[in-house]
Design an enzyme around this catalytic site. Structure first.
Site, PDB file in Angstrom:
ATOM      1  N   ILE A 155     -41.361 -11.852 -61.756  1.00 59.81           N
ATOM      2  CA  ILE A 155     -41.012 -11.721 -60.159  1.00 59.81           C
ATOM      3  C   ILE A 155     -41.979 -10.684 -59.705  1.00 59.81           C
ATOM      4  CG2 ILE A 155     -39.371 -10.580 -58.827  1.00 59.81           C
ATOM      5  CD1 ILE A 155     -37.338 -11.605 -61.017  1.00 59.81           C
ATOM      6  N   THR A 232     -34.489  -4.933 -55.918  1.00 66.06           N
ATOM      7  CA  THR A 232     -33.809  -6.334 -56.145  1.00 66.06           C
ATOM      8  C   THR A 232     -33.442  -6.321 -57.760  1.00 66.06           C
ATOM      9  OG1 THR A 232     -35.987  -7.262 -56.020  1.00 66.06           O
ATOM     10  CG2 THR A 232     -34.730  -7.341 -54.039  1.00 66.06           C
ATOM     11  N   ARG A 234     -32.116  -4.037 -60.510  1.00 67.27           N
ATOM     12  CA  ARG A 234     -30.798  -3.821 -60.999  1.00 67.27           C
ATOM     13  C   ARG A 234     -30.438  -2.357 -60.648  1.00 67.27           C
ATOM     14  NH1 ARG A 234     -30.085  -8.094 -62.250  1.00 67.27           N
ATOM     15  NH2 ARG A 234     -29.641  -8.952 -64.282  1.00 67.27           N
ATOM     16  N   ASP A 258     -30.625  -5.118 -53.020  1.00 69.03           N
ATOM     17  CA  ASP A 258     -29.814  -6.415 -53.278  1.00 69.03           C
ATOM     18  C   ASP A 258     -28.870  -5.895 -54.659  1.00 69.03           C
ATOM     19  OD1 ASP A 258     -29.306  -9.123 -53.062  1.00 69.03           O
ATOM     20  OD2 ASP A 258     -30.131  -9.394 -54.747  1.00 69.03           O
ATOM     21  N   GLU A 263     -21.744  -2.010 -58.637  1.00 72.18           N
ATOM     22  CA  GLU A 263     -21.653  -3.485 -57.851  1.00 72.18           C
ATOM     23  C   GLU A 263     -20.680  -4.205 -58.422  1.00 72.18           C
ATOM     24  OE1 GLU A 263     -25.531  -5.161 -58.121  1.00 72.18           O
ATOM     25  OE2 GLU A 263     -24.610  -6.512 -59.363  1.00 72.18           O
ATOM     26  N   GLN A 296     -27.929 -11.226 -53.954  1.00 73.40           N
ATOM     27  CA  GLN A 296     -28.149 -12.758 -53.793  1.00 73.40           C
ATOM     28  C   GLN A 296     -29.600 -13.161 -53.921  1.00 73.40           C
ATOM     29  OE1 GLN A 296     -27.294 -12.323 -49.103  1.00 73.40           O
ATOM     30  NE2 GLN A 296     -29.022 -13.783 -49.222  1.00 73.40           N
ATOM     31  N   ALA A 297     -30.280 -12.270 -54.383  1.00 74.66           N
ATOM     32  CA  ALA A 297     -31.687 -12.827 -54.419  1.00 74.66           C
ATOM     33  C   ALA A 297     -32.294 -13.936 -55.103  1.00 74.66           C
ATOM     34  CB  ALA A 297     -32.772 -11.350 -55.009  1.00 74.66           C
TER      35      ALA A 297
END
Ligand code: NAD
Length: 329
Positions: A155, A232, A234, A258, A263, A296-297
Site C-alpha cells: 500500500i 489508513t 490501524r 480511516d 473503532e 472504508q479504505a
C-alpha cells in the site's frame, strides 16, 4: 467445509455467495461480531471467517477450539486481532488475504489528503445551501510538498506512486529497504528526518508491538508545525490523546483517519439513533480540520471480489490438506 462468517454485512453475503458458486461450501452468516460471548455460535462449524474488529484472543480461541473449529479465515490482510501463538498451541490454522487491492487503500489515502486539503466536503454542503463564499476553503498545492510514508509495502508503494505523480517529494521509512522502491524515486530516510521534513505524514505499516503508538507526543514534537497526519492503517498506531493535544495547539493542522484505536465499538454500524459515549472520538469530530471515515479504505468492488476469491481459495486449500495457502506464520 462448513464455515460461519462473523460480523457479516449484506455486501459480504453477496460477494461470498457469488464466489462460492465455484466451491459449493456450506456458508452461514451472522451479524454478531466474534467475541467471548458469541464464539459458541461456531459449534459444529469446521471454519470461521472473521473481519478486522472481531476478536480472536486467547479466551475466544479456547471456546472456538471446544466447538471444533479448525480454521480461522481472516478476510483481511492485518492479523493483529488474532493471538497467533495461542491458535498454534490449539492446532487452529489461521489464513489471511495478504494482498487484495493495495490500490483501494492507497487511493482512499489520497482521497483523504485531497479532501482535507481542498475542503471539498465543506464546499459540497455550502454550495447546496447557496453559499458560494470561499472564506475558509483555501488549500495548498500538493506539487512540491514533501510527503513522509511510514511503511513502504504494497500500500505504501502504491501511495508513493500516486503522490510522485502529483509532483510531491516522497520520503519513506521502513524496517526493510528495497531497491525497486528507490528506483521509483522514493528517498529512504530515518524516522526523525521524515518527521522533520514532511508536510504530510501517512502511515502504512502494520500494527505490531514495535509500531503501537508510533505517533505519540514525542514523535509529534519532532514534526513540522502545521503538518498533515493521515492514518489508513490501524488505529493503535496513533496515540489519539496526543494527536488531540497536537490539534489543540495547532501543531497538527490537518488530520485524516480511516481507522481509530477504539473503532470496534463504533465502526461498521449505523449508530445515527444512538448516543455515542466515546468522548475522545467526539472530541476528534469537533475539529473542522479533522476528516474521519469508518474503515472504508478497502471497500471497492475489486477489493471485495478479490477478498472473497482468495478467502474461499484458502479454505479450499485447507480442505485439500498439505501446505495451506496464505497461512499466517
Ligand atoms: P505490507 O506487508 O505489504 O507492508 C507493510 C510494510 O510495513 C512492510 O514493508 C514492512 O517492512 C513495513 N514495516 C513493518 N514494521 C515496520 C516498522 N516498525 N516501521 C516501519 N515500517 C514497518 O502491508 P500492506 O498491504 O501495505 O498493508 C499495510 C497496512 O495497511 C496493513 O498492515 C493494515 O494494517 C492496513 N490496511 C488497512 C486497510 C483499510 O481498509 N483501512 C486495508 C488493508 C490494509
Amino acid at each position: 467445509m462448513k464455515t460461519l462468517f462473523f460480523s457479516a454485512k449484506q455486501y459480504d453475503k453477496n460477494s461470498f455467495t457469488d464466489q462460492n458458486k465455484t466451491h459449493n461450501f456450506q456458508l452461514e452468516f451472522v451479524e454478531e461480531p466474534l467475541n467471548r460471548h458469541t464464539a459458541v455460535l461456531a459449534k459444529g462449524f469446521d471454519a470461521i471467517c472473521i473481519f478486522v474488529n472481531d476478536s480472536a484472543n486467547a479466551e475466544v480461541l479456547d471456546v472456538l477450539a471446544e466447538q471444533g473449529v479448525k480454521l480461522i479465515a481472516l478476510r483481511s490482510a492485518g492479523y493483529n486481532h488474532v493471538d497467533l501463538s495461542k491458535a498454534k498451541e490449539l492446532g487452529i490454522k489461521v489464513v489471511r488475504v495478504p494482498a487484495y487491492s493495495p490500490y483501494s487503500v492507497a487511493e482512499h489515502t489520497v482521497a483523504l489528503i485531497l479532501t482535507i486539503n481542498r475542503k471539498t466536503h465543506r464546499a459540497y454542503n455550502r454550495v447546496r445551501e447557496g453559499n458560494f463564499s470561499l472564506n475558509g476553503l483555501m488549500g495548498f498545492d500538493l506539487h512540491g510538498k514533501t510527503v513522509g510514508l511510514i511503511g513502504l509495502g504494497k500500500i505504501g508503494v502504491c501511495t508513493a506512486k500516486i503522490l510522485l505523480g502529483f509532483g510531491c517529494k516522497v520520503l519513506g521509512y521502513d524496517v526493510e529497504e528495497q531497491e525497486e522502491v528507490k528506483q521509483l524515486g522514493v528517498e529512504y530516510s530515518s524516522l526523525d528526518n521524515l518527521y522533520l521534513k514532511s508536510d504530510i505524514i501517512s502511515l502504512h505499516c502494520p500494527l505490531t508491538p514495535d509500531t503501537h503508538h508510533i505517533i505519540d507526543s514525542s514523535s509529534i514534537a519532532k514534526m513540522k508545525k502545521g503538518v498533515m497526519l493521515i492514518n489508513t492503517s490501524r488505529g493503535a498506531l496513533v496515540d489519539t490523546q496526543a494527536v488531540i493535544d497536537g490539534l489543540k495547539s495547532e501543531y497538527i493542522k490537518y488530520l485524516g483517519i480511516d481507522v481509530y484505536e477504539e473503532e470496534a465499538d463504533l465502526f461498521f454500524e449505523d449508530l445515527s439513533d444512538k448516543v455515542i459515549k466515546d468522548d475522545v472520538f467526539m472530541r476528534l469530530l469537533s475539529f473542522n480540520n479533522v476528516l474521519i471515515t469508518g474503515h472504508q479504505a478497502f471497500f471497492t468492488e475489486e477489493a471485495m471480489r478479490e477478498i472473497s476469491r482468495v478467502t474461499l481459495g484458502n479454505i479450499a486449500s485447507f480442505e485439500r490438506g498439505g501446505e495451506v495457502e496464505n497461512e499466517v506464520v
